[in-house]
Structures are given as structure tokens and as C-alpha cells.
Design an enzyme around this catalytic site. Structure first.
Site, PDB file in Angstrom:
ATOM      1  N   GLU A  13      15.530 -19.068 -15.938  1.00  8.04           N
ATOM      2  CA  GLU A  13      14.377 -18.662 -16.122  1.00  8.04           C
ATOM      3  C   GLU A  13      14.013 -17.936 -17.370  1.00  8.04           C
ATOM      4  O   GLU A  13      14.516 -16.734 -17.555  1.00  8.04           O
ATOM      5  CB  GLU A  13      13.992 -17.918 -14.815  1.00  8.04           C
ATOM      6  CG  GLU A  13      12.498 -17.301 -14.859  1.00  8.04           C
ATOM      7  CD  GLU A  13      11.204 -18.433 -15.140  1.00  8.04           C
ATOM      8  OE1 GLU A  13      10.797 -18.217 -16.329  1.00  8.04           O
ATOM      9  OE2 GLU A  13      10.976 -19.014 -14.250  1.00  8.04           O
TER      10      GLU A  13
ATOM     11  N   GLY B 114       9.274 -15.238 -10.136  1.00  4.19           N
ATOM     12  CA  GLY B 114       8.240 -15.337  -9.703  1.00  4.19           C
ATOM     13  C   GLY B 114       7.152 -16.385 -10.114  1.00  4.19           C
ATOM     14  O   GLY B 114       6.085 -16.933  -9.511  1.00  4.19           O
ATOM     15  N   GLY B 115       7.315 -16.774 -11.388  1.00  3.96           N
ATOM     16  CA  GLY B 115       6.701 -17.884 -11.728  1.00  3.96           C
ATOM     17  C   GLY B 115       5.146 -17.384 -12.169  1.00  3.96           C
ATOM     18  O   GLY B 115       4.736 -16.387 -12.254  1.00  3.96           O
ATOM     19  N   THR B 116       4.353 -18.635 -12.189  1.00  6.93           N
ATOM     20  CA  THR B 116       3.087 -18.181 -12.564  1.00  6.93           C
ATOM     21  C   THR B 116       2.279 -17.571 -11.588  1.00  6.93           C
ATOM     22  O   THR B 116       1.491 -16.424 -11.743  1.00  6.93           O
ATOM     23  CB  THR B 116       2.264 -19.576 -13.121  1.00  6.93           C
ATOM     24  OG1 THR B 116       2.642 -20.161 -14.047  1.00  6.93           O
ATOM     25  CG2 THR B 116       0.545 -19.535 -13.365  1.00  6.93           C
ATOM     26  N   CYS B 117       2.366 -17.861 -10.323  1.00  7.89           N
ATOM     27  CA  CYS B 117       1.724 -17.357  -9.208  1.00  7.89           C
ATOM     28  C   CYS B 117       1.617 -15.705  -9.165  1.00  7.89           C
ATOM     29  O   CYS B 117       0.861 -15.172  -9.166  1.00  7.89           O
ATOM     30  CB  CYS B 117       2.096 -17.837  -7.938  1.00  7.89           C
ATOM     31  SG  CYS B 117       1.411 -17.283  -6.231  1.00  7.89           S
TER      32      CYS B 117
ATOM     33  N   HIS C 287     -17.664 -15.354  19.809  1.00  4.56           N
ATOM     34  CA  HIS C 287     -19.023 -15.216  19.462  1.00  4.56           C
ATOM     35  C   HIS C 287     -19.161 -13.543  19.498  1.00  4.56           C
ATOM     36  O   HIS C 287     -18.547 -12.889  20.328  1.00  4.56           O
ATOM     37  CB  HIS C 287     -20.223 -15.524  20.694  1.00  4.56           C
ATOM     38  CG  HIS C 287     -21.581 -15.021  20.555  1.00  4.56           C
ATOM     39  ND1 HIS C 287     -22.427 -15.502  19.554  1.00  4.56           N
ATOM     40  CD2 HIS C 287     -22.341 -14.097  21.010  1.00  4.56           C
ATOM     41  CE1 HIS C 287     -23.534 -15.034  19.563  1.00  4.56           C
ATOM     42  NE2 HIS C 287     -23.452 -14.036  20.233  1.00  4.56           N
TER      43      HIS C 287
END
Length: 451
Positions: A31, A36-39, A437
Site C-alpha cells: 500500500e 483504509g483506501g479511498t473510503c 405508525h
């Protein structure tokens, strides 16, 4: 030449592959950027932390419709930014240390294949019995005259700027443009969006795209059907010249953000030299089990699929992990149900066929549209623009697609995703399930009952 049992390329979703089942193997991860990469570092997570701040500012300004009169002081960009990255940035070092402490070699230099299953990493070459390629994608920068000579940002850099600009021009009208348009507008920037198509979010259901474009036009200056001719540097910022259906336009702004798509990182890896087959867009070709054209090399994530979705990459990582451990019991991942959301304002979520896709393919369908305003909670929100749209097969009653625009859309769509994934019919999900509801989920219930 070091030889490994398993080498992972990319520490985004690929980093999820490691577990105690691989502890007896000699493993490495490559890496050159941040774990953690792009995210984690440049995408999903930091951008949504900015979006939450933008939502808070926008909701405060709009609270008068509820009888709540509030004002918003100028948003403190540095405080917002630092809250985001003080949370995120320390994770890289801790992830590297964790891998090394558990016997996994970490290479932090650029890597490229020089032959099948032979990787050049910096000055060193390594080989492995098994490679998993998960190197992701990066922003696509278009070939526009002058763009290479002016300062501009992409999603990789815009979140780390020193201060929010007084004015911002965004090139592009997709997910990233919609989200950052919302963020910077909420923070006080004068935003102009330049889009070559007739609407924003062209990939969405046409009804959703039209509604969002109309709502965005109330917040931003929109230049649609635009062909950008040139970009030039000007005192205090940039100038963009373009041709639209109504003639030529020139826009000046303090800052330029380019959001015109993404491209897979297979070229940086020199995947072709590694014997990996590529499609016409540069994605690595795999079979349904994520095996590439080279035996012993697997691939997953943005470098493989066209979805550009972290949840899809994570699901693929789980499949590949199983397949590495159980080569005689390979799993596949169905891409039939691939949901997504756009965290803009209003929020948008979608899964399955759009109505225009159904028409184009000649697919028979029933369609139901119910407004948020038809529900009690919609009244409470004073929402007049949100809706839930569901398409179903008229014969077997299966749900073909669902599209929501409005508050909490990414959450509201989840029961419809589950129904599509598990083969439940519109009748089953509409009639056989109790909906609380007066929760906003009643909009989903009403759309299903209409079918």
C-alpha cells in the site's frame, strides 16, 4: 527475491482479507498510500462527516417552517475539517503497526507487475503463490484546454483545504458533485455546477433526477447541457468558458472542483504486464468467483467492478476470502441487487431497475409513487418534495426496483433491498409486515400497498 504465500495489493477492502486462518502463511500487503483506501481517507467516511455538518446547518436555516426560528453563524470550516481528520488520520499508523505486529510484511512503495506473479515494489522484486489485487480507483481528470495550468481540486483533495471558498465551480453532475455541492452551499459558498447532460444525477431514475435537479436549482447556479471549452487562471481564482444550449457562458470562482468520474488504478499497477486481462474501461476482468486470467491472481473492488461502491467491495472481499480458504467450494456474488445512496440534500437511494431502464429493455412493470407528504411523519417534517417509487413485475409480483428521494432515503430503502435479495414479493412486504405508525417507513408501506 522474497517469495510469499499470499500478497494483497491495496489496503482498502483488500486489507479485510487477513484473518487467523492465514496466520501459518507468509503474507505481505502493498500500500503506497494510506491504509483504509479511498473510503476511509478521501471518500465515503470523511465526506459523510462533512455532510452531517452541512445537514445541521441547512436544517437550522430551514427550521422556520416548523415555527423554530434559528440563525447559523458562519460555519467554522477548520473545526469541521479537523474533527474529521483527527478521527481518521491516526488510523493509518495503527493499522500498519497491527499488521506488522501480526507477522505480515508491509510494503509502502509504488508497485507494478513486471511479469505474471512478479511484482516490482520500489527497488525490490517479490513473488507469491497467490495475489489479490484490490488497488481501487482514482478521480478522472478530463482533457480540457487549460486545466493542466490552473489550480483545481478533486474529491481526493477538496476536504483538506484551509478554508471554504466564497465561490466554487463544480465540473460534473454525478454523486460527488451533488454531495459536495450540498456541503459547500450549506457552509456558505456560492456554488455553480456545470453538467454536460440535461439533468443532474443522470444515472438515477428519471423522475428522481428531475426532482433533484429542480431542487438543486434553488440552491445553486446550474449550467446544463454544457460543453466546457477552456479553463483559465484569473486573479483570485479560475474562469471556466463553456457553450450551453442557450449560448456561451463564462463563470469565475475562487475555487474549481473537478468531479467527472473515476478510473481504475490498473494502469498504475501495469496489470497488462502481469498478464491480467482488462476490459475497455481498464477494469481487470474476473470470473464470477473473482479469479483473473492469471491462475493464482484474484481481484476485487473498484479495479474490477463499475459500481464504485464500498459496500460492494467489502462483499467481494468476503467472497474472495472464502474462496482462498475453500478452493473446492467457490462462492460467487450476485450483482443483481446493488443498492446505492447519494448523501446530498435531499438524500437519494436506489436499487434495481429504473423506470427508463425497464422501458428500454421492454420489461413489463407496475409502478407506484407515494409522496412523503402522504404520511403523518411527512406532515411533521413539512416535506413537500420527497417520494418513494417502487417498480414490480405484474406477473410474479417481485420488486424490480426502488427509488427514494427525501430525508432518510438511505435507511428507508433497506427493507426493499432485503425483499429483492431474499425474493420476497411486493405483496408479502406490503401486506404481511407491520410498519410502525407514524414512522416515515409508512411511505414505503403505502407505495407497496398501491401495487
Amino acid at each position: 527475491m522474497p517469495h510469499y504465500d499470499l500478497v494483497i495489493l491495496g489496503a482498502g477492502s483488500g486489507n479485510m482479507l487477513f484473518g487467523e486462518e492465514f496466520a501459518h502463511l507468509r503474507c505481505a500487503i502493498v500500500e503506497p498510500g494510506r491504509f483504509g483506501g479511498t473510503c476511509l481517507n478521501r471518500g465515503c467516511i470523511p465526506s459523510k462527516m462533512f455532510v452531517v455538518a452541512a445537514d445541521a446547518a441547512e436544517e437550522a436555516r430551514a427550521a422556520a417552517r416548523l415555527g423554530v426560528h434559528a440563525t447559523v453563524e458562519p460555519v467554522d470550516w477548520k473545526t469541521v475539517r479537523d474533527r474529521v481528520f483527527r478521527r481518521i488520520d491516526p488510523l493509518h499508523d495503527s493499522a500498519v503497526d497491527y499488521r506488522r505486529d501480526n507477522g505480515i510484511d508491509v510494503y509502502s512503495e509504488e508497485a507494478r507487475f513486471v511479469a505474471p506473479k512478479v511484482l516490482q515494489v520500489g527497488a525490490e522484486r517479490i513473488t507469491a503463490d497467490t495475489f489479490v489485487v484490490s488497488v481501487g480507483s482514482r478521480p478522472l481528470v478530463p482533457d480540457i484546454p487549460g486545466l493542466d495550468s490552473v489550480p483545481f481540486h478533486t474529491s481526493d483533495t477538496i476536504m483538506r483545504i484551509e478554508d471554504s471558498p466564497a465561490s466554487l465551480v463544480i465540473l460534473g453532475g454525478g454523486f460527488i458533485a451533488a454531495e459536495f455541492g450540498h456541503v459547500f452551499s450549506a457552509f456558505g459558498s456560492d456554488v455553480t455546477i456545470i453538467q454536460r447532460g440535461p439533468r443532474l444525477l443522470m444515472a438515477e431514475d428519471e423522475q428522481v433526477s428531475e426532482r433533484f435537479t429542480e431542487l438543486a436549482s434553488r440552491r445553486h447556479r446550474l449550467l446544463l447541457g454544457a460543453t466546457v471549452a477552456a479553463v483559465e487562471r484569473r486573479p483570485g481564482g479560475v474562469e471556466v468558458s463553456m457553450t450551453c444550449a442557450d449560448g456561451d457562458h463564462v463563470v469565475q470562482a475562487e475555487m474549481l472542483l473537478v468531479c467527472t468520474g473515476r478510473r481504475p488504478n490498473s494502469d498504475r499497477l501495469d496489470a497488462a504486464a502481469g498478464g491480467l486481462e482488462l476490459d475497455g474501461h481498464g477494469h481487470i476482468v474476473t470470473d464470477s468467483s473473482y479469479r483473473t486470467s492469471v491462475p493464482g491472481v484474484w481481484a476485487l473492488g473498484d479495479v474490477v467492478n463499475h459500481f464504485q461502491l464500498k459496500h460492494m467491495a467489502n462483499a467481494e472481499s468476503r467472497v474472495v476470502r472464502h474462496n482462498l480458504l475453500h478452493p473446492d467450494d467457490l462462492r460467487t456474488l450476485s450483482n443483481k441487487v446493488a443498492p446505492h445512496a447519494v448523501f446530498t440534500s435531499p438524500q437519494i437511494a436506489s436499487v434495481g431497475l429504473t423506470e427508463q431502464e425497464a422501458r428500454r429493455r421492454g420489461v413489463e412493470y407496475l409502478v407506484s409513487v407515494r409522496d412523503y407528504a402522504d404520511t403523518a411523519y411527512g406532515w411533521a417534517l413539512e416535506d413537500t418534495t420527497g417520494f418513494v417509487k417502487v417498480l414490480a413485475d405484474p406477473h410474479d409480483r417481485s420488486i424490480l426496483g426502488a427509488h427514494i428521494i427525501g430525508p432518510q432515503a438511505a435507511t428507508l430503502i433497506q427493507p426493499l433491498i432485503q425483499a429483492m435479495s431474499l425474493g420476497q414479493t411486493a405483496d408479502q412486504v406490503g401486506r404481511d409486515v407491520l410498519y410502525i405508525h407514524p414512522a416515515l417507513t409508512e411511505a414505503v408501506e403505502q407505495a407497496l400497498l398501491d401495487l
